[in-house]
Design a protein around this motif. Sequence first.
Motif, PDB file in Angstrom:
ATOM      1  N   HIS A  50       0.923  -1.170   0.064  1.00 22.04           N
ATOM      2  CA  HIS A  50      -0.023   0.034   0.019  1.00 22.04           C
ATOM      3  C   HIS A  50       0.995   1.008  -0.034  1.00 22.04           C
ATOM      4  O   HIS A  50       1.532   1.560   0.941  1.00 22.04           O
ATOM      5  N   ILE A  53       0.728   6.151   1.432  1.00 17.20           N
ATOM      6  CA  ILE A  53      -0.512   6.622   2.393  1.00 17.20           C
ATOM      7  C   ILE A  53      -0.090   7.739   2.985  1.00 17.20           C
ATOM      8  O   ILE A  53       1.172   8.039   3.528  1.00 17.20           O
ATOM      9  N   TYR A  55      -0.259  10.350   5.882  1.00 15.95           N
ATOM     10  CA  TYR A  55      -0.732  10.512   7.464  1.00 15.95           C
ATOM     11  C   TYR A  55      -0.720  12.075   7.817  1.00 15.95           C
ATOM     12  O   TYR A  55      -0.805  12.208   9.124  1.00 15.95           O
ATOM     13  N   THR A  62       4.232  10.719   4.325  1.00 11.09           N
ATOM     14  CA  THR A  62       3.577   9.344   3.551  1.00 11.09           C
ATOM     15  C   THR A  62       4.338   8.330   4.180  1.00 11.09           C
ATOM     16  O   THR A  62       5.571   8.363   4.701  1.00 11.09           O
ATOM     17  N   TYR A 141      -5.243  -2.380   8.012  1.00 10.84           N
ATOM     18  CA  TYR A 141      -4.401  -3.098   6.979  1.00 10.84           C
ATOM     19  C   TYR A 141      -3.972  -4.499   7.445  1.00 10.84           C
ATOM     20  O   TYR A 141      -2.934  -4.911   7.027  1.00 10.84           O
TER      21      TYR A 141
END
Length: 291
Positions: A50, A53, A55, A62, A141
């Motif tokens: 993933h 992402i 934050y 990321t 996750y």
Amino acid sequence: MTNAAKIWESLTPEEHERHYNPQNACPNFNEYRALREPANEQALNELPRHADIAYGDHKLHTLDIYPAPGDGPRPVHIYLHGGYWRAQDKSNYAFIAGMLVQHGITAVVMNYELCPESTLDQVTDSALAGVEWVAKNIASYGGDAGAISLSGHSAGAHLVAEVLATDWTARGVDPTCFVGAVAVSGIYDPAPAALTTVNAQLNLTAEIIANRNVETRTPLVHCPVAVMVGGDEPWQWIDQSFRYSHHLHRHGNQPEVHVLPNYNHFNILLPFMQPESPIGGAMLRLAQRRR
């Protein structure tokens, strides 16, 4: 703390640069990155991920999650990269995830803010925000939010120590979720960095140095810690790991401490991929603990 002289105060500028600027002490450092590159490319190309992402709102807030296969929540390991707080990117450390995922551990490789665009206070705050995001969101996750371990190299080891010195209860996180930490070749007091050429990018002030000196702040997370450093690093850089280990011991922790012969500041990243090495072994052992 006393007003005793610091061990670096008697060094010439050239000696100080050699002891506290790893690239100066090991000018062929790029050769060691080349040794990691095949494993890094393999991880980026082959591991489920993933990617990127967010934050937070900053462009470097990321992280990448490499989920481990298997049923039930998987232990989680967060890696914080080095680069003297002013360089590097998570994409260069995907190789960290390979060994972890193979052993059933979900890996998280983080970016954080960098100097000089951000101060070291902001760098640290961003890393802590990323760790907080993981603690609060990793269950979505497939990760076990009650079994989070960490590792970091160089400046990343300092950020690991910052995690240990943070009041997580005040941030809405149960500190017992952190089950182990591995700090490798770290710098724990920023003061000597202010006397290197790297400070042209770090812009350290006396206030920032005091804020970020983890050798003077009480560890608030109580979990097993492994502190490691390369035997081929300059001895004053090695001394930082012993000073931080003593600091942990004074506060009731009994850290595992290793000086690894034949490793310098850059090839010491290779054992992060080796489960039989002191570094890889500690990462696996601590990641697989439960609170």
